[in-house]
Design a protein around this motif. Structure first.
Motif, PDB file in Angstrom:
ATOM      1  N   VAL A 328       0.815  -1.222   0.000  1.00 18.97           N
ATOM      2  CA  VAL A 328       0.000   0.000   0.000  1.00 18.97           C
ATOM      3  C   VAL A 328       0.848   1.271   0.000  1.00 18.97           C
ATOM      4  CG1 VAL A 328      -1.664   1.364   1.319  1.00 18.97           C
ATOM      5  CG2 VAL A 328      -2.055  -1.080   0.986  1.00 18.97           C
ATOM      6  N   PRO A 329       1.830   1.432   0.899  1.00 18.55           N
ATOM      7  CA  PRO A 329       2.584   2.695   0.914  1.00 18.55           C
ATOM      8  C   PRO A 329       3.529   2.878  -0.268  1.00 18.55           C
ATOM      9  CG  PRO A 329       3.475   1.176   2.548  1.00 18.55           C
ATOM     10  CD  PRO A 329       2.209   0.563   2.031  1.00 18.55           C
ATOM     11  N   ARG A 330       3.723   1.861  -1.083  1.00 18.17           N
ATOM     12  CA  ARG A 330       4.559   1.990  -2.281  1.00 18.17           C
ATOM     13  C   ARG A 330       3.811   2.669  -3.426  1.00 18.17           C
ATOM     14  NH1 ARG A 330       7.519  -3.961  -2.795  1.00 18.17           N
ATOM     15  NH2 ARG A 330       8.261  -4.115  -0.638  1.00 18.17           N
ATOM     16  N   ILE A 331       2.500   2.631  -3.392  1.00 18.99           N
ATOM     17  CA  ILE A 331       1.669   3.241  -4.431  1.00 18.99           C
ATOM     18  C   ILE A 331       1.520   4.722  -4.125  1.00 18.99           C
ATOM     19  CG2 ILE A 331      -0.621   3.230  -5.490  1.00 18.99           C
ATOM     20  CD1 ILE A 331      -0.827   0.259  -4.699  1.00 18.99           C
ATOM     21  N   GLY A 332       1.576   5.545  -5.148  1.00 17.35           N
ATOM     22  CA  GLY A 332       1.456   6.983  -4.944  1.00 17.35           C
ATOM     23  C   GLY A 332       0.142   7.384  -4.310  1.00 17.35           C
ATOM     24  N   ASP A 333       0.151   8.488  -3.565  1.00 14.67           N
ATOM     25  CA  ASP A 333      -1.083   9.004  -2.976  1.00 14.67           C
ATOM     26  C   ASP A 333      -2.082   9.389  -4.054  1.00 14.67           C
ATOM     27  OD1 ASP A 333      -0.410   9.202  -0.016  1.00 14.67           O
ATOM     28  OD2 ASP A 333       1.254  10.337  -0.883  1.00 14.67           O
ATOM     29  N   ILE A 334      -1.554   9.801  -5.214  1.00 12.42           N
ATOM     30  CA  ILE A 334      -2.385  10.156  -6.362  1.00 12.42           C
ATOM     31  C   ILE A 334      -1.851   9.413  -7.581  1.00 12.42           C
ATOM     32  CG2 ILE A 334      -3.150  12.026  -7.887  1.00 12.42           C
ATOM     33  CD1 ILE A 334      -2.765  13.933  -5.502  1.00 12.42           C
ATOM     34  N   VAL A 335      -2.743   8.784  -8.330  1.00 10.37           N
ATOM     35  CA  VAL A 335      -2.356   8.058  -9.537  1.00 10.37           C
ATOM     36  C   VAL A 335      -2.989   8.761 -10.733  1.00 10.37           C
ATOM     37  CG1 VAL A 335      -2.268   5.824 -10.688  1.00 10.37           C
ATOM     38  CG2 VAL A 335      -2.321   5.918  -8.186  1.00 10.37           C
ATOM     39  N   LEU A 336      -2.131   9.206 -11.651  1.00  6.97           N
ATOM     40  CA  LEU A 336      -2.541   9.976 -12.815  1.00  6.97           C
ATOM     41  C   LEU A 336      -2.309   9.118 -14.064  1.00  6.97           C
ATOM     42  CD1 LEU A 336      -3.284  12.915 -13.967  1.00  6.97           C
ATOM     43  CD2 LEU A 336      -0.804  13.240 -14.129  1.00  6.97           C
ATOM     44  N   VAL A 337      -3.384   8.633 -14.678  1.00  2.00           N
ATOM     45  CA  VAL A 337      -3.290   7.701 -15.802  1.00  2.00           C
ATOM     46  C   VAL A 337      -3.762   8.381 -17.071  1.00  2.00           C
ATOM     47  CG1 VAL A 337      -3.988   5.452 -16.691  1.00  2.00           C
ATOM     48  CG2 VAL A 337      -3.698   5.780 -14.227  1.00  2.00           C
ATOM     49  N   ALA A 338      -2.874   8.459 -18.058  1.00  2.00           N
ATOM     50  CA  ALA A 338      -3.184   9.160 -19.303  1.00  2.00           C
ATOM     51  C   ALA A 338      -4.297   8.471 -20.066  1.00  2.00           C
ATOM     52  CB  ALA A 338      -1.935   9.256 -20.165  1.00  2.00           C
ATOM     53  N   ARG A 339      -5.150   9.272 -20.675  1.00  2.00           N
ATOM     54  CA  ARG A 339      -6.128   8.800 -21.633  1.00  2.00           C
ATOM     55  C   ARG A 339      -5.670   9.229 -23.021  1.00  2.00           C
ATOM     56  NH1 ARG A 339     -11.855  10.714 -19.109  1.00  2.00           N
ATOM     57  NH2 ARG A 339     -12.666   9.240 -20.647  1.00  2.00           N
ATOM     58  N   GLY A 340      -6.260   8.622 -24.064  1.00  2.00           N
ATOM     59  CA  GLY A 340      -5.845   8.986 -25.409  1.00  2.00           C
ATOM     60  C   GLY A 340      -4.357   8.784 -25.590  1.00  2.00           C
ATOM     61  N   SER A 341      -3.702   9.739 -26.232  1.00  2.00           N
ATOM     62  CA  SER A 341      -2.263   9.621 -26.476  1.00  2.00           C
ATOM     63  C   SER A 341      -1.456  10.630 -25.668  1.00  2.00           C
ATOM     64  CB  SER A 341      -1.970   9.817 -27.973  1.00  2.00           C
ATOM     65  OG  SER A 341      -2.399  11.099 -28.400  1.00  2.00           O
ATOM     66  N   TRP A 342      -1.997  11.114 -24.566  1.00  2.00           N
ATOM     67  CA  TRP A 342      -1.310  12.098 -23.746  1.00  2.00           C
ATOM     68  C   TRP A 342      -0.217  11.450 -22.889  1.00  2.00           C
ATOM     69  CZ3 TRP A 342      -2.469  16.895 -25.161  1.00  2.00           C
ATOM     70  CH2 TRP A 342      -3.707  17.119 -25.768  1.00  2.00           C
ATOM     71  N   ALA A 343       0.727  12.260 -22.463  1.00  2.00           N
ATOM     72  CA  ALA A 343       1.773  11.825 -21.532  1.00  2.00           C
ATOM     73  C   ALA A 343       2.119  12.998 -20.626  1.00  2.00           C
ATOM     74  CB  ALA A 343       3.011  11.335 -22.282  1.00  2.00           C
ATOM     75  N   PHE A 344       2.448  12.700 -19.373  1.00  2.00           N
ATOM     76  CA  PHE A 344       2.641  13.738 -18.360  1.00  2.00           C
ATOM     77  C   PHE A 344       4.070  13.696 -17.833  1.00  2.00           C
ATOM     78  CE2 PHE A 344      -1.828  12.736 -18.570  1.00  2.00           C
ATOM     79  CZ  PHE A 344      -2.423  13.987 -18.599  1.00  2.00           C
ATOM     80  N   ASN A 345       4.789  14.807 -18.045  1.00  2.00           N
ATOM     81  CA  ASN A 345       6.214  14.867 -17.743  1.00  2.00           C
ATOM     82  C   ASN A 345       6.500  15.868 -16.620  1.00  2.00           C
ATOM     83  OD1 ASN A 345       7.407  13.292 -20.247  1.00  2.00           O
ATOM     84  ND2 ASN A 345       5.808  14.645 -21.026  1.00  2.00           N
ATOM     85  N   ASP A 346       7.470  15.520 -15.794  1.00  5.07           N
ATOM     86  CA  ASP A 346       7.930  16.423 -14.743  1.00  5.07           C
ATOM     87  C   ASP A 346       9.178  17.138 -15.268  1.00  5.07           C
ATOM     88  OD1 ASP A 346       8.688  17.750 -12.494  1.00  5.07           O
ATOM     89  OD2 ASP A 346       9.150  15.961 -11.304  1.00  5.07           O
ATOM     90  N   ASP A 347       9.022  18.377 -15.691  1.00  3.79           N
ATOM     91  CA  ASP A 347      10.111  19.131 -16.317  1.00  3.79           C
ATOM     92  C   ASP A 347      10.751  20.142 -15.369  1.00  3.79           C
ATOM     93  OD1 ASP A 347       9.690  17.768 -18.659  1.00  3.79           O
ATOM     94  OD2 ASP A 347       8.596  19.385 -19.665  1.00  3.79           O
ATOM     95  N   ARG A 348      10.518  20.021 -14.084  1.00  7.95           N
ATOM     96  CA  ARG A 348      11.004  21.046 -13.153  1.00  7.95           C
ATOM     97  C   ARG A 348      12.526  21.105 -13.073  1.00  7.95           C
ATOM     98  NH1 ARG A 348       7.885  19.366  -7.876  1.00  7.95           N
ATOM     99  NH2 ARG A 348       8.450  17.336  -8.755  1.00  7.95           N
ATOM    100  N   SER A 349      13.205  20.005 -13.409  1.00  5.38           N
ATOM    101  CA  SER A 349      14.665  20.005 -13.307  1.00  5.38           C
ATOM    102  C   SER A 349      15.358  20.566 -14.548  1.00  5.38           C
ATOM    103  CB  SER A 349      15.167  18.579 -13.050  1.00  5.38           C
ATOM    104  OG  SER A 349      14.848  17.744 -14.144  1.00  5.38           O
ATOM    105  N   LEU A 350      14.606  20.899 -15.605  1.00  4.29           N
ATOM    106  CA  LEU A 350      15.212  21.426 -16.820  1.00  4.29           C
ATOM    107  C   LEU A 350      15.746  22.840 -16.596  1.00  4.29           C
ATOM    108  CD1 LEU A 350      12.646  20.342 -19.576  1.00  4.29           C
ATOM    109  CD2 LEU A 350      14.831  19.273 -19.026  1.00  4.29           C
ATOM    110  N   ARG A 351      16.912  23.118 -17.159  1.00  4.20           N
ATOM    111  CA  ARG A 351      17.464  24.476 -17.115  1.00  4.20           C
ATOM    112  C   ARG A 351      16.752  25.349 -18.151  1.00  4.20           C
ATOM    113  NH1 ARG A 351      21.907  21.089 -16.996  1.00  4.20           N
ATOM    114  NH2 ARG A 351      22.261  21.410 -19.227  1.00  4.20           N
TER     115      ARG A 351
END
Length: 383
Positions: A328-351
């Motif tokens: 249970v604690p290994r699973i994220g508190d929030i699960v975000l699952v793409a629909r269609g052909s979308w993808a969700f990226n974390d770009d905060r580390s980009l310069r």
């Protein structure tokens, strides 16, 4: 919360059924053994002396159907299988080799949250230096096979032979190195020439090409053609009492540039861990965060682009199968699952000015392109 999430089918054969079904076909397991082990074998296979399970990384049933003219042998099989969720290699291979769901074996994604260290770990390549020795929670069926009178063998590229993932997810099997697809086919034939063997033959080529060039590329199609020819040769050269199952860990879809979304940094303010794939994000939040409110904010922001669920909702919907207390604690508190052909990226580390690197072929979510994989039976298992 007012918004329902899709439920996972719980009575459908999936990757967890493959090896138990093979053990039944080999006469090594029966209903009593399956019940005692808590396993199911919902794929009906004819009796055989030995079995070869070919796992083609990244071959979706939809992509195969679109390329039937380039893969006549593979496409001549009309059956399909569900891969399970998340549709990512680390979780899917663990399901295949244990006969159990991610919520039971503990590999819940491409990467996952370690509640003991408070860090995200890579669950595909991180077994040598990140993943704790006791992370994998169940024994593989390869480990059980010798006691049942079956010799378990893995045939795969030499580069995977000594990896930590091989030691855990493929643990209990004798590893035979063979780098080309043709060499792997020859090795599988040699390993099933006599005795009673369960051979797992791994084909990673299509997945790696798909990530870089997309499944609709000429390179992917050429690799599919080569694989199809070698599998046809495998069937022709088999002993009559050897059965073959060809399937995949997941499918793939091509994500266009405009569908690669950078997650809103404001929504990530209270997020301390971003795990999973771009098409299946698992977000761990800081203690005290209003999870319910944050789920609502994600739903409002991304609308029909994603299914958004709290961990409790995802577990109740059966996304990860039965989930043990340890997982249970290994699973994220929030699960975000793409629909269609979308993808969700974390770009905060980009310069500033840095261009993100994106994969073309992606997977991880719940679309048919990702969850439906071929089930081609041959040799003694042929219909």
């Amino acid at each position: 919360m007012g918004t329902s999430v899709p439920t996972a089918p719980d009575a459908t054969a999936n990757l967890a059924d493959v090896l138990p079904s093979c053990l039944v076909a080999l006469g090594a397991a029966d209903d009593a053994w399956l019940r005692s082990a808590g396993l199911e074998a919902r794929i009906t296979l004819r009796p055989a002396r030995s079995a070869i399970v070919v796992l083609v990384d990244g071959l979706g049933a939809g992509a195969l159907s679109a390329r039937t003219g380039h893969a006549r042998w593979l496409a001549s099989g009309k059956k399909k299988l569900r891969s399970g969720f998340p549709t990512t290699t680390a979780a899917a291979l663990s399901t295949l080799t244990t006969g159990r769901s991610p919520g039971t074996h503990g590999v819940v994604g491409y990467s996952g949250w370690n509640p003991d260290t408070g860090k995200v770990m890579n669950l595909l390549s991180g077994w040598d230096d990140e993943v704790p020795a006791d992370w994998f929670l169940v024994r593989t069926l390869f480990s059980e096979a010798p006691a049942l009178g079956v010799d378990p063998v893995v045939v795969g590229p030499a580069r995977y032979r000594s990896s930590g993932m091989t030691a855990n997810v493929l643990g209990g099997a004798r590893y035979v190195s063979a780098d080309s697809i043709a060499q792997r086919v020859d090795a599988a034939l040699a390993e099933t020439a006599s005795g009673r063997s369960l051979v797992y033959l791994y084909v990673p080529e299509l997945d790696s090409i798909g990530h870089k060039h997309g499944w609709q590329s000429d390179r992917w199609t050429a690799a599919l053609e080569l694989l199809d020819g070698e599998l046809a040769r495998l069937e022709r050269a088999l002993s009559g009492d050897v059965g073959v199952v060809v399937t995949a860990d997941h499918g793939v879809l091509d994500v266009p540039d405009h569908a690669n979304i950078a997650l809103d940094p404001l929504l990530l303010t209270d997020v301390v861990g971003v795990a999973g794939d771009p098409r299946c994000r698992q977000l761990t939040v800081a203690p005290g965060t209003d999870v319910r409110g944050l789920v609502g904010a994600f739903r409002a922001r991304y609308g029909k682009k994603a299914h958004v669920a709290s961990r409790d909702e995802a577990i109740a919907a059966g996304w990860f199968g039965p989930v043990s207390d340890a997982v249970v604690p290994r699973i994220g508190d929030i699960v975000l699952v793409a629909r269609g052909s979308w993808a969700f990226n974390d770009d905060r580390s980009l310069r500033d000015g840095e261009q993100p690197k994106r994969m073309i072929g992606q997977h991880g979510a719940m679309t048919d392109d990702e969850t439906l994989v071929p089930l081609r039976l041959a040799g003694a298992f042929a219909d």
